[in-house]
Design an enzyme around this catalytic site. Sequence first.
Site, PDB file in Angstrom:
ATOM      1  N   ASP A 250       0.834  -1.210   0.000  1.00  0.00           N
ATOM      2  CA  ASP A 250       0.000   0.000   0.000  1.00  0.00           C
ATOM      3  C   ASP A 250       0.867   1.258   0.000  1.00  0.00           C
ATOM      4  O   ASP A 250       1.961   1.264   0.568  1.00  0.00           O
ATOM      5  CB  ASP A 250      -0.898  -0.037   1.242  1.00  0.00           C
ATOM      6  CG  ASP A 250      -2.110   0.860   1.099  1.00  0.00           C
ATOM      7  OD1 ASP A 250      -2.316   1.440   0.006  1.00  0.00           O
ATOM      8  OD2 ASP A 250      -2.853   0.997   2.082  1.00  0.00           O
TER       9      ASP A 250
ATOM     10  N   ASN B  91       1.431   3.358  -2.912  1.00  0.00           N
ATOM     11  CA  ASN B  91       2.034   3.770  -4.191  1.00  0.00           C
ATOM     12  C   ASN B  91       1.529   5.143  -4.628  1.00  0.00           C
ATOM     13  O   ASN B  91       2.303   5.993  -5.082  1.00  0.00           O
ATOM     14  CB  ASN B  91       1.688   2.769  -5.304  1.00  0.00           C
ATOM     15  CG  ASN B  91       2.308   1.411  -5.084  1.00  0.00           C
ATOM     16  OD1 ASN B  91       3.181   1.259  -4.250  1.00  0.00           O
ATOM     17  ND2 ASN B  91       1.864   0.423  -5.847  1.00  0.00           N
TER      18      ASN B  91
ATOM     19  N   ARG C 256       0.235   7.602  -2.796  1.00  0.00           N
ATOM     20  CA  ARG C 256       0.756   8.682  -1.946  1.00  0.00           C
ATOM     21  C   ARG C 256       2.226   8.960  -2.250  1.00  0.00           C
ATOM     22  O   ARG C 256       2.662  10.098  -2.265  1.00  0.00           O
ATOM     23  CB  ARG C 256       0.580   8.318  -0.461  1.00  0.00           C
ATOM     24  CG  ARG C 256      -0.791   8.701   0.068  1.00  0.00           C
ATOM     25  CD  ARG C 256      -1.092   8.001   1.356  1.00  0.00           C
ATOM     26  NE  ARG C 256      -1.437   6.590   1.134  1.00  0.00           N
ATOM     27  CZ  ARG C 256      -1.580   5.694   2.105  1.00  0.00           C
ATOM     28  NH1 ARG C 256      -1.378   6.055   3.355  1.00  0.00           N
ATOM     29  NH2 ARG C 256      -1.916   4.457   1.825  1.00  0.00           N
ATOM     30  N   TRP C 257       2.991   7.905  -2.500  1.00  0.00           N
ATOM     31  CA  TRP C 257       4.413   8.081  -2.843  1.00  0.00           C
ATOM     32  C   TRP C 257       4.532   9.002  -4.056  1.00  0.00           C
ATOM     33  O   TRP C 257       5.364   9.915  -4.093  1.00  0.00           O
ATOM     34  CB  TRP C 257       5.036   6.711  -3.133  1.00  0.00           C
ATOM     35  CG  TRP C 257       6.512   6.729  -3.394  1.00  0.00           C
ATOM     36  CD1 TRP C 257       7.512   6.523  -2.492  1.00  0.00           C
ATOM     37  CD2 TRP C 257       7.156   6.973  -4.661  1.00  0.00           C
ATOM     38  NE1 TRP C 257       8.741   6.614  -3.108  1.00  0.00           N
ATOM     39  CE2 TRP C 257       8.549   6.893  -4.439  1.00  0.00           C
ATOM     40  CE3 TRP C 257       6.694   7.244  -5.955  1.00  0.00           C
ATOM     41  CZ2 TRP C 257       9.486   7.064  -5.456  1.00  0.00           C
ATOM     42  CZ3 TRP C 257       7.626   7.428  -6.969  1.00  0.00           C
ATOM     43  CH2 TRP C 257       9.008   7.337  -6.702  1.00  0.00           C
TER      44      TRP C 257
ATOM     45  N   HIS D 210       3.066   3.203  -8.809  1.00  0.00           N
ATOM     46  CA  HIS D 210       2.948   1.763  -9.086  1.00  0.00           C
ATOM     47  C   HIS D 210       4.212   1.248  -9.789  1.00  0.00           C
ATOM     48  O   HIS D 210       4.699   0.155  -9.500  1.00  0.00           O
ATOM     49  CB  HIS D 210       1.715   1.480  -9.938  1.00  0.00           C
ATOM     50  CG  HIS D 210       0.415   1.875  -9.262  1.00  0.00           C
ATOM     51  ND1 HIS D 210       0.106   1.516  -7.977  1.00  0.00           N
ATOM     52  CD2 HIS D 210      -0.639   2.612  -9.697  1.00  0.00           C
ATOM     53  CE1 HIS D 210      -1.087   2.003  -7.652  1.00  0.00           C
ATOM     54  NE2 HIS D 210      -1.555   2.682  -8.682  1.00  0.00           N
TER      55      HIS D 210
ATOM     56  N   SER E  31      -7.148  -5.624  -5.945  1.00  0.00           N
ATOM     57  CA  SER E  31      -8.294  -6.174  -5.196  1.00  0.00           C
ATOM     58  C   SER E  31      -9.562  -6.016  -6.030  1.00  0.00           C
ATOM     59  O   SER E  31      -9.619  -5.240  -6.988  1.00  0.00           O
ATOM     60  CB  SER E  31      -8.449  -5.427  -3.872  1.00  0.00           C
ATOM     61  OG  SER E  31      -8.922  -4.118  -4.109  1.00  0.00           O
TER      62      SER E  31
ATOM     63  N   TRP F 234     -11.421  -2.341  -8.769  1.00  0.00           N
ATOM     64  CA  TRP F 234     -12.151  -2.103 -10.035  1.00  0.00           C
ATOM     65  C   TRP F 234     -12.917  -0.782  -9.981  1.00  0.00           C
ATOM     66  O   TRP F 234     -13.354  -0.267 -11.015  1.00  0.00           O
ATOM     67  CB  TRP F 234     -13.136  -3.249 -10.326  1.00  0.00           C
ATOM     68  CG  TRP F 234     -12.484  -4.547 -10.699  1.00  0.00           C
ATOM     69  CD1 TRP F 234     -12.550  -5.717 -10.013  1.00  0.00           C
ATOM     70  CD2 TRP F 234     -11.690  -4.827 -11.865  1.00  0.00           C
ATOM     71  NE1 TRP F 234     -11.837  -6.704 -10.670  1.00  0.00           N
ATOM     72  CE2 TRP F 234     -11.300  -6.182 -11.802  1.00  0.00           C
ATOM     73  CE3 TRP F 234     -11.254  -4.061 -12.953  1.00  0.00           C
ATOM     74  CZ2 TRP F 234     -10.506  -6.788 -12.780  1.00  0.00           C
ATOM     75  CZ3 TRP F 234     -10.466  -4.663 -13.925  1.00  0.00           C
ATOM     76  CH2 TRP F 234     -10.106  -6.008 -13.832  1.00  0.00           C
TER      77      TRP F 234
ATOM     78  N   ARG G   2     -11.646   2.029  -9.125  1.00  0.00           N
ATOM     79  CA  ARG G   2     -10.740   3.173  -9.369  1.00  0.00           C
ATOM     80  C   ARG G   2     -11.025   3.783 -10.747  1.00  0.00           C
ATOM     81  O   ARG G   2     -11.655   3.136 -11.591  1.00  0.00           O
ATOM     82  CB  ARG G   2      -9.290   2.702  -9.304  1.00  0.00           C
ATOM     83  CG  ARG G   2      -8.929   2.304  -7.898  1.00  0.00           C
ATOM     84  CD  ARG G   2      -7.449   2.185  -7.694  1.00  0.00           C
ATOM     85  NE  ARG G   2      -7.217   1.950  -6.274  1.00  0.00           N
ATOM     86  CZ  ARG G   2      -6.068   2.112  -5.649  1.00  0.00           C
ATOM     87  NH1 ARG G   2      -5.010   2.531  -6.318  1.00  0.00           N
ATOM     88  NH2 ARG G   2      -5.952   1.884  -4.360  1.00  0.00           N
TER      89      ARG G   2
ATOM     90  N   LEU H 263      10.512 -20.834  -5.389  1.00  0.00           N
ATOM     91  CA  LEU H 263       9.630 -19.864  -4.727  1.00  0.00           C
ATOM     92  C   LEU H 263       8.302 -19.853  -5.483  1.00  0.00           C
ATOM     93  O   LEU H 263       8.299 -19.860  -6.714  1.00  0.00           O
ATOM     94  CB  LEU H 263      10.261 -18.459  -4.792  1.00  0.00           C
ATOM     95  CG  LEU H 263       9.375 -17.290  -4.353  1.00  0.00           C
ATOM     96  CD1 LEU H 263       9.155 -17.307  -2.835  1.00  0.00           C
ATOM     97  CD2 LEU H 263       9.989 -15.945  -4.751  1.00  0.00           C
TER      98      LEU H 263
ATOM     99  N   ARG I 287      -5.290  -2.202   8.599  1.00  0.00           N
ATOM    100  CA  ARG I 287      -6.470  -3.016   8.272  1.00  0.00           C
ATOM    101  C   ARG I 287      -6.039  -4.221   7.458  1.00  0.00           C
ATOM    102  O   ARG I 287      -4.994  -4.201   6.815  1.00  0.00           O
ATOM    103  CB  ARG I 287      -7.440  -2.207   7.393  1.00  0.00           C
ATOM    104  CG  ARG I 287      -8.134  -1.075   8.039  1.00  0.00           C
ATOM    105  CD  ARG I 287      -9.152  -0.469   7.054  1.00  0.00           C
ATOM    106  NE  ARG I 287      -8.486   0.164   5.913  1.00  0.00           N
ATOM    107  CZ  ARG I 287      -8.032   1.413   5.895  1.00  0.00           C
ATOM    108  NH1 ARG I 287      -8.174   2.170   6.949  1.00  0.00           N
ATOM    109  NH2 ARG I 287      -7.442   1.905   4.818  1.00  0.00           N
TER     110      ARG I 287
ATOM    111  N   SER J  20      -8.274  -5.310   5.035  1.00  0.00           N
ATOM    112  CA  SER J  20      -8.849  -4.955   3.741  1.00  0.00           C
ATOM    113  C   SER J  20      -9.222  -6.167   2.880  1.00  0.00           C
ATOM    114  O   SER J  20      -8.814  -6.259   1.720  1.00  0.00           O
ATOM    115  CB  SER J  20      -7.895  -4.026   2.967  1.00  0.00           C
ATOM    116  OG  SER J  20      -7.718  -2.825   3.659  1.00  0.00           O
TER     117      SER J  20
END
Length: 261
Positions: free
Chosen positions: A35, A37, A39-40, A52, A80, A84, A86, A146, A209, A211
């Site tokens: 979380d 991106n 704001r950055w 992003h 998430s 959708w 956004r 991995l 949270r 979320s």
Amino acid sequence: MNDSRSRDIEPAPDSDLLSQLEPDLLPKHLAVIMDGNGRWAELRGLPRIAGHQEGIKSVRELISLSLELGIKVLTIYAFSQENWNRPAQEITALMGLLEHYLSTERSSLVEKGVRFQTIGRVTALPPSALQWVRTTEQETAHLDKLILNVALSYGGRAELVDAAKELARAVQSGRLSPDQIDEQAMQRALYTHNLPDPDLLIRTSGETRISNFLLWQLAYTELYFTPTLWPDFRRRETLVALIEYQRRERRFGRVLSSVSS
Ligand code: FPP
């Protein structure tokens, strides 16, 4: 540095942080809510998509560190169901980034032995993004250093609804009786049926949270929240989170003496 946050992070170089890790106590499954991106980018007067893009560099570093440390599963919340909602422009840009990432880094994932898989209602993705997802899943299906498990069009409640439907269909067709529905049966019906539950969940950007992420699977997971925005969450920050995780006692509801490691 005098504030309590930086006191934990600043003094040690990477090698000192690495040496504080106990290999046997590392998480087998690390989950991350990436979380901050937007704001950055906004802090720098840049469009949100620049955040992003920078966030993908943090994803790359996390994959490298997971491989280096022998963490077996890395689950990242990339998109998430709620995302959708956004603006269409941001959704298009995010799907473009996903396609670009998969088309340019597929071969590097194969080289490193990374199996790519997804959880979520991925058929909702635009056809070209879905095509890249499927191709990458197929080309890496045999790899096992991995598992990179990417949550796309994912919602925890939707996952539980889908699991309930699957169990109902099994009962309807006579493959399962209602009395056979137990926690193992639920687990087998989840998107994550082939994965252990996460040992550690990291959420960046100061939000505390869940979320709608991995609602069933997080039952006993250790939670780690940090104010750092995702594009700034790099190797050192991850090492600090892992050290903090190792300091915790995991009791799974029992008294410590009865918990086998
Ligand atoms: C949350 O930040 C981040 C997302 C919704 C997307 C995360 C996606 C990536 C890091 C890149 C895609 C990943 C792969 C594997 C290609 P936010 O936009 O909600 O930030 P904000 O809360 O500051 O607005």
